[in-house]
Structures are given as structure tokens and as C-alpha cells.
Scaffold this active site. Structure first.
Site, PDB file in Angstrom:
ATOM      1  N   GLN A 186      33.644  41.955  50.330  1.00 38.42           N
ATOM      2  CA  GLN A 186      34.792  42.242  49.459  1.00 38.42           C
ATOM      3  C   GLN A 186      34.347  43.219  48.369  1.00 38.42           C
ATOM      4  O   GLN A 186      33.366  42.957  47.674  1.00 38.42           O
ATOM      5  CB  GLN A 186      35.262  40.934  48.825  1.00 38.42           C
ATOM      6  CG  GLN A 186      36.453  41.048  47.909  1.00 38.42           C
ATOM      7  CD  GLN A 186      36.790  39.698  47.262  1.00 38.42           C
ATOM      8  OE1 GLN A 186      35.922  38.846  47.123  1.00 38.42           O
ATOM      9  NE2 GLN A 186      38.035  39.516  46.879  1.00 38.42           N
ATOM     10  N   GLY A 187      35.068  44.323  48.205  1.00 41.54           N
ATOM     11  CA  GLY A 187      34.684  45.339  47.221  1.00 41.54           C
ATOM     12  C   GLY A 187      35.783  45.569  46.205  1.00 41.54           C
ATOM     13  O   GLY A 187      36.498  46.569  46.273  1.00 41.54           O
TER      14      GLY A 187
ATOM     15  N   SER B 294      35.258  44.214  42.510  1.00 41.12           N
ATOM     16  CA  SER B 294      34.684  44.311  41.163  1.00 41.12           C
ATOM     17  C   SER B 294      33.950  45.630  40.966  1.00 41.12           C
ATOM     18  O   SER B 294      33.312  46.153  41.890  1.00 41.12           O
ATOM     19  CB  SER B 294      33.697  43.178  40.921  1.00 41.12           C
ATOM     20  OG  SER B 294      34.328  41.940  41.090  1.00 41.12           O
TER      21      SER B 294
ATOM     22  N   GLU C 166      42.434  33.169  48.615  1.00 38.89           N
ATOM     23  CA  GLU C 166      41.104  32.872  48.097  1.00 38.89           C
ATOM     24  C   GLU C 166      41.140  31.647  47.182  1.00 38.89           C
ATOM     25  O   GLU C 166      40.341  30.733  47.296  1.00 38.89           O
ATOM     26  CB  GLU C 166      40.586  34.100  47.340  1.00 38.89           C
ATOM     27  CG  GLU C 166      39.156  34.000  46.874  1.00 38.89           C
ATOM     28  CD  GLU C 166      38.639  35.313  46.281  1.00 38.89           C
ATOM     29  OE1 GLU C 166      39.472  36.127  45.836  1.00 38.89           O
ATOM     30  OE2 GLU C 166      37.416  35.503  46.255  1.00 38.89           O
TER      31      GLU C 166
ATOM     32  N   ASN D  66      37.614  31.149  35.528  1.00 46.21           N
ATOM     33  CA  ASN D  66      38.542  30.060  35.178  1.00 46.21           C
ATOM     34  C   ASN D  66      39.323  30.368  33.900  1.00 46.21           C
ATOM     35  O   ASN D  66      40.448  29.881  33.739  1.00 46.21           O
ATOM     36  CB  ASN D  66      37.780  28.741  35.078  1.00 46.21           C
ATOM     37  CG  ASN D  66      37.417  28.207  36.456  1.00 46.21           C
ATOM     38  OD1 ASN D  66      37.598  28.912  37.468  1.00 46.21           O
ATOM     39  ND2 ASN D  66      36.931  26.985  36.531  1.00 46.21           N
ATOM     40  N   GLU D  67      38.726  31.199  33.016  1.00 44.36           N
ATOM     41  CA  GLU D  67      39.488  31.585  31.810  1.00 44.36           C
ATOM     42  C   GLU D  67      40.722  32.396  32.236  1.00 44.36           C
ATOM     43  O   GLU D  67      41.821  32.188  31.723  1.00 44.36           O
ATOM     44  CB  GLU D  67      38.622  32.430  30.853  1.00 44.36           C
ATOM     45  CG  GLU D  67      37.522  31.662  30.133  1.00 44.36           C
ATOM     46  CD  GLU D  67      36.308  31.391  31.016  1.00 44.36           C
ATOM     47  OE1 GLU D  67      36.139  32.062  32.062  1.00 44.36           O
ATOM     48  OE2 GLU D  67      35.519  30.491  30.683  1.00 44.36           O
TER      49      GLU D  67
HETATM   50  C1  LIG Z   1      28.774  34.242  43.294  1.00 45.39           C
HETATM   51  C2  LIG Z   1      29.676  35.416  43.026  1.00 45.39           C
HETATM   52  C3  LIG Z   1      30.165  36.143  44.088  1.00 45.39           C
HETATM   53  C4  LIG Z   1      30.998  37.240  43.863  1.00 45.39           C
HETATM   54  N1  LIG Z   1      31.426  37.962  44.945  1.00 45.39           N
HETATM   55  C5  LIG Z   1      32.200  39.044  44.751  1.00 45.39           C
HETATM   56  C6  LIG Z   1      32.593  39.848  45.872  1.00 45.39           C
HETATM   57  O1  LIG Z   1      32.250  39.565  47.020  1.00 45.39           O
HETATM   58  N2  LIG Z   1      33.343  40.937  45.629  1.00 45.39           N
HETATM   59  C7  LIG Z   1      33.755  41.294  44.373  1.00 45.39           C
HETATM   60  O2  LIG Z   1      34.472  42.276  44.243  1.00 45.39           O
HETATM   61  N3  LIG Z   1      33.379  40.561  43.270  1.00 45.39           N
HETATM   62  C8  LIG Z   1      32.606  39.458  43.446  1.00 45.39           C
HETATM   63  N4  LIG Z   1      32.193  38.708  42.360  1.00 45.39           N
HETATM   64  C9  LIG Z   1      32.517  39.184  41.008  1.00 45.39           C
HETATM   65  C10 LIG Z   1      33.560  38.346  40.280  1.00 45.39           C
HETATM   66  O3  LIG Z   1      34.835  38.541  40.834  1.00 45.39           O
HETATM   67  C11 LIG Z   1      33.507  38.754  38.805  1.00 45.39           C
HETATM   68  O4  LIG Z   1      32.227  38.382  38.313  1.00 45.39           O
HETATM   69  C12 LIG Z   1      34.585  38.081  37.994  1.00 45.39           C
HETATM   70  O5  LIG Z   1      35.848  38.580  38.342  1.00 45.39           O
HETATM   71  C13 LIG Z   1      34.362  38.299  36.472  1.00 45.39           C
HETATM   72  O6  LIG Z   1      34.203  39.643  36.195  1.00 45.39           O
HETATM   73  P1  LIG Z   1      32.947  40.141  35.318  1.00 45.39           P
HETATM   74  O7  LIG Z   1      31.715  39.597  35.947  1.00 45.39           O
HETATM   75  O8  LIG Z   1      33.057  41.618  35.186  1.00 45.39           O
HETATM   76  O9  LIG Z   1      33.092  39.440  33.905  1.00 45.39           O
HETATM   77  P2  LIG Z   1      34.026  39.888  32.718  1.00 45.39           P
HETATM   78  O10 LIG Z   1      35.363  40.257  33.242  1.00 45.39           O
HETATM   79  O11 LIG Z   1      33.298  40.904  31.901  1.00 45.39           O
HETATM   80  O12 LIG Z   1      34.171  38.546  31.894  1.00 45.39           O
HETATM   81  C14 LIG Z   1      33.158  38.058  31.011  1.00 45.39           C
HETATM   82  C15 LIG Z   1      33.684  36.777  30.354  1.00 45.39           C
HETATM   83  O13 LIG Z   1      34.845  37.056  29.565  1.00 45.39           O
HETATM   84  C16 LIG Z   1      35.937  36.248  29.955  1.00 45.39           C
HETATM   85  N5  LIG Z   1      37.186  37.007  29.879  1.00 45.39           N
HETATM   86  C17 LIG Z   1      37.410  38.284  30.314  1.00 45.39           C
HETATM   87  N6  LIG Z   1      38.685  38.637  30.100  1.00 45.39           N
HETATM   88  C18 LIG Z   1      39.302  37.572  29.521  1.00 45.39           C
HETATM   89  C19 LIG Z   1      40.640  37.319  29.079  1.00 45.39           C
HETATM   90  N7  LIG Z   1      41.608  38.243  29.198  1.00 45.39           N
HETATM   91  N8  LIG Z   1      40.924  36.090  28.560  1.00 45.39           N
HETATM   92  C20 LIG Z   1      39.958  35.140  28.459  1.00 45.39           C
HETATM   93  N9  LIG Z   1      38.668  35.326  28.855  1.00 45.39           N
HETATM   94  C21 LIG Z   1      38.344  36.523  29.387  1.00 45.39           C
HETATM   95  C22 LIG Z   1      35.653  35.887  31.413  1.00 45.39           C
HETATM   96  O14 LIG Z   1      36.311  34.695  31.776  1.00 45.39           O
HETATM   97  C23 LIG Z   1      34.121  35.732  31.394  1.00 45.39           C
HETATM   98  O15 LIG Z   1      33.778  34.462  30.903  1.00 45.39           O
HETATM   99  C24 LIG Z   1      31.366  37.598  42.544  1.00 45.39           C
HETATM  100  C25 LIG Z   1      30.871  36.852  41.453  1.00 45.39           C
HETATM  101  C26 LIG Z   1      30.024  35.791  41.690  1.00 45.39           C
HETATM  102  C27 LIG Z   1      29.512  35.030  40.505  1.00 45.39           C
END
Ligand SMILES: Cc1cc2nc3c(=O)[nH]c(=O)nc-3n(C[C@H](O)[C@H](O)[C@H](O)COP(=O)(O)OP(=O)(O)OC[C@H]3O[C@@H](n4cnc5c(N)ncnc54)[C@H](O)[C@@H]3O)c2cc1C
Length: 387
Positions: free
Chosen positions: A125-126, A128, A243, A371-372
Site C-alpha cells: 500500500q503506497g 503515506s 481496512e 486512533n486520534e
Molecule cells: C506498522 C505500520 C504499518 C504501516 N503500513 C503502511 C502501509 O503499508 N502503507 C502506507 O501508506 N502507510 C503505512 N503506515 C503509515 C501510517 O498510515 C501512518 O504512520 C499514519 O497514518 C500516521 O501518519 P504519520 O506517521 O505521518 O504521523 P503524523 O500524521 O505525523 O501524526 C503524528 C501524531 O500526531 C497525531 N495527529 C496528527 N494529526 C492529528 C489531528 N488532526 N488530530 C489529532 N491528532 C493528530 C497522530 O495521531 C499521531 O499521534 C504504516 C504504519 C505502521 C506503524
């Protein structure tokens, strides 16, 4: 309300159970986060497909059995009960597969789904990007349409198992003047296309469970677009519903963990150090896993009567990810200091894979949308609160 299984459903359960008893490898496979383990799991997918168990809900001509969602849940229960290998192609079969059923052309379904069911083509999945995680509408990777080819440039990250996967389903900005969730398109990309660089990223346990992917003038045929150009957000929301709401984490996975937790507690309850509160935590885990199961059967019934998964899939995602964390934390408390040992350590007798499970459980509140963010969706779309 009749909660009993029909004779046909019971016969189906027996058929699944018998096949798994005869075919599940006697020795557990290596983790699919290593090259060797990945290849072993791909082989297991081929075996499943030979028995036509690759994805039972798909039509027969596409490699499935035409089962309904209740039969799928029964299949999952038997699968986890038999301790069969985890599904290496889960992003394909549980996320892209149902999305293709809804948005794919007949040509795309026939071309993609049978090879997905057999594990010949494993999907990543691409979505992020370094600056587009929770805020997925901030995606900047571009796809420019020239004739019948998209030219893709940009970067994706955290792509699970992309190190060894064959294809990627991604979201790309096709309208350079667009903002936010407008102008995005859902495109399927072969990962061996020239111009793609896949760089492994180690997980918490040190294994390269995900990757970052760089696109440098990558040509992708337009026949690999899923849904209309600019309609990627709508297609991606369908994928996200599968999902979070139903497919990625079936209840059987957590019921099996709860069963193992009860077993672990029973084996250790005589220990003088065991806090009496642990018994309550074990009971709570067991009951929550059963509740999640009943709630999922209810969702499956609603969907089979034409309903759709909506914002309530967010409550589901919070529930299973927090349940998984709680169960693993309880197991760590039961094991005490031994919990930190790897299964092959000399003094590790009986610790099993709890540590690895605990490490992975930490990511549950992050992947599939944090979860947020799910709580924001519940507040705004289910409770009608202001942004
Ligand atoms: C094990 C694992 C597998 C994954 N696999 C994939 C994959 O296959 N393909 C893919 O595309 N992605 C994948 N991901 C990425 C995942 O979807 C992202 O990590 C996730 O969406 C959070 O984005 P971020 O890491 O950029 O954190 P950020 O968006 O930078 O968030 C950082 C923190 O801020 C909080 N936050 C951000 N915005 C808000 C808001 N508006 N209100 C309240 N809190 C907020 C978040 O909850 C988090 O705690 C994977 C992640 C993990 C851990």
C-alpha cells in the site's frame, strides 16, 4: 434473531477445518519480514490457492468460492484456530481486492485478482508520504498523464512489505493545481518499473517490515488507474472502510490471542508474584474478543442486506487496536521479567512469541489511520460535533 449456524455453514466449517488439518505446515514458517520467510509465505499462499482458499468471498472464476461474509468469518475462525501462517498478501486480498470488486473494470479484475489469490503477485500500500500521514490529503507525489501513460514522481513511505512486494496501490496527485482531497488518483504500479527505488526501513524488532519508495519519472500505463481520474479519494475511502471496519483484522485473530492468554494465565496462576488484578484483565480480554466477534457478525449481516460500512468503522479500529495492546500488556505482566527474553534464549521456556506480539501491538493505534484521527472522525461524523 437466530444466532445459530445453518447446517450448510456447519458443513463449510468442517470442510475448512479438515483441509487446514491436512495442509497447515507442521513447523511455523519464518517471519515474512525476512526474504526467506517472505518466500515461504508466498509458497503457502500458492498452496491455499490450490485448495481454492485464497480468498473465499471472490467469485469462482476469479479464484474464490463465491462465499458470503458469514462464511468468510467462519473461514477466518478455522484459520486462526489451526494456527495457519499469517497472510503475506493481506494488503492485496483484504484491502485492494474488495476495492477492485467495487471500482475495478472487468479487465482489471480478471488480470489482477487470480494472481493476487495465488500469491504470485504480492501487493503493498503506497499512501503515506513524509508530509502526508494522518493528513493524507496533503499527498504531493505526482502522476502526469501523457498519452496513455502516467509519469510518476515523488516519494512514499512506511509501505508494509514493499521490500519484496511485486505491486503497489498508491494515491498520486494528477491535477497539479488541485488542493487537498481533490485531484488525487488511485494508480496501481508494478514495483519493478524502471525509475523506482525501494529502500527498506527497520521496524521496532529490527526487521525490514516496511520501506520508503522513490519514483523518478516512472511510466505506468493508464489501464492501471483504478476508478476515474481525480476520484482517488473516494476509492481510497472505500479501501479504508475495509481496512478499519471489517477485513484487515477479523475477530478470530483476537479470539486466538485471548485463548492463548487464558492458557498463559492458567499455566502461571500459581505464581506468588501474580497480581490478583491480572485475573480480571484476562477475563476482560476474553470478553472483549467475544464482543468484537459478535459486533463483526452484526456488521457482516448488515452488509449482506445492502448496508455500507460508514464512519463507525473508526470505532471498530480503535476497539481492536486497544484490545490487542491490552492483551499483550497483560501477557507481559504474567511473564514478568521473562517477558523480555526472545523465544530461543536459554531461560525463555514458555515465553513464546509474546514479546514480538507486544512490539507489533504498539503499532495498532498508528496504522490504518491513527486512533486520534479515528476519534476525530467519530466526533465529527458520528456525534455531529464541530471540527
Ligand atoms: C506498522 C505500520 C504499518 C504501516 N503500513 C503502511 C502501509 O503499508 N502503507 C502506507 O501508506 N502507510 C503505512 N503506515 C503509515 C501510517 O498510515 C501512518 O504512520 C499514519 O497514518 C500516521 O501518519 P504519520 O506517521 O505521518 O504521523 P503524523 O500524521 O505525523 O501524526 C503524528 C501524531 O500526531 C497525531 N495527529 C496528527 N494529526 C492529528 C489531528 N488532526 N488530530 C489529532 N491528532 C493528530 C497522530 O495521531 C499521531 O499521534 C504504516 C504504519 C505502521 C506503524
Amino acid at each position: 434473531m437466530d444466532l445459530a449456524f445453518t447446517p450448510q455453514q456447519q458443513a463449510f466449517r468442517i470442510e475448512v477445518r479438515d483441509w487446514l488439518a491436512a495442509n497447515v505446515p507442521a513447523q511455523p514458517l519464518q517471519t515474512f519480514d525476512t526474504a526467506e520467510g517472505f518466500a515461504q509465505h508466498r509458497g503457502w499462499e500458492a498452496t491455499l490457492n490450490e485448495g481454492r482458499w485464497g480468498m473465499v468471498t471472490w467469485p469462482e472464476e476469479l479464484g474464490g468460492r463465491g462465499c458470503d461474509l458469514i462464511q468468510w468469518l467462519i473461514f477466518e475462525e478455522e484459520y486462526y484456530r489451526a494456527q495457519a501462517p499469517l497472510r503475506v498478501n493481506q494488503n492485496g486480498i483484504f484491502l485492494l481486492g474488495p476495492t477492485l470488486m467495487e471500482y475495478g473494470t472487468a479487465e482489471q479484475k480478471a488480470r489482477i485478482l487470480p494472481k493476487m489469490a495465488s500469491g504470485e503477485e504480492v501487493w503493498a500500500q503506497g499512501w503515506s508520504e513524509p508530509n502526508a500521514g494522518s493528513d493524507m490529503a496533503a499527498i504531493r507525489s505526482k502522476a502526469e498523464l501523457r498519452g496513455d501513460t502516467y509519469i510518476i514522481n515523488g516519494q512514499k513511505t512506511w509501505s508494509t512489505r514493499a521490500v519484496w512486494a511485486d505491486w503497489l496501490f498508491g494515491m498520486f496527485r494528477t491535477d497539479p493545481d488541485s488542493q487537498r482531497h481533490h485531484g488525487l488518483t488511485f494508480i496501481l504500479v508494478p514495483l519493478d518499473t524502471p525509475g523506482i527505488t525501494v529502500r527498506p526501513i527497520p521496524q521496532l524488532n529490527g526487521l525490514p517490515g516496511f520501506a520508503e519508495i522513490f519514483f523518478d519519472n516512472v511510466d505506468v500505463e493508464v489501464k492501471n488507474r483504478l476508478g476515474d481520474e481525480g476520484a482517488g479519494w473516494q476509492v481510497a475511502m472505500a479501501t479504508a472502510g475495509f481496512e478499519r471496519g471489517l477485513m484487515l483484522r477479523s475477530p478470530a485473530r483476537f479470539q486466538e490471542t485471548a485463548r492463548r492468554l487464558v492458557e498463559l494465565y492458567t499455566a502461571n496462576r500459581a505464581s506468588a508474584d501474580l497480581d490478583p488484578g491480572i485475573r480480571d484483565a484476562v477475563l476482560r480480554a476474553y470478553l472483549d474478543a467475544e464482543s468484537y466477534c459478535l459486533s463483526t457478525y452484526q456488521t457482516a449481516c448488515r452488509l449482506s442486506q445492502g448496508g455500507k460500512i460508514g464512519a463507525e468503522s473508526s470505532t471498530n479500529k480503535i476497539f481492536w487496536s486497544e484490545l490487542d495492546l491490552a492483551m499483550h500488556a497483560t501477557a507481559m505482566s504474567i511473564l514478568g521479567a521473562r517477558a523480555e527474553l526472545l523465544p530461543h534464549a536459554p531461560a525463555a521456556a514458555g515465553v513464546g512469541n509474546w514479546l514480538d506480539g507486544w512490539l507489533f501491538a504498539q503499532s495498532g493505534p498508528i496504522y490504518a489511520g491513527t486512533n486520534e484521527i479515528q476519534r476525530n472522525i467519530i466526533a465529527e461524523r458520528m456525534l455531529g460535533m464541530p471540527r
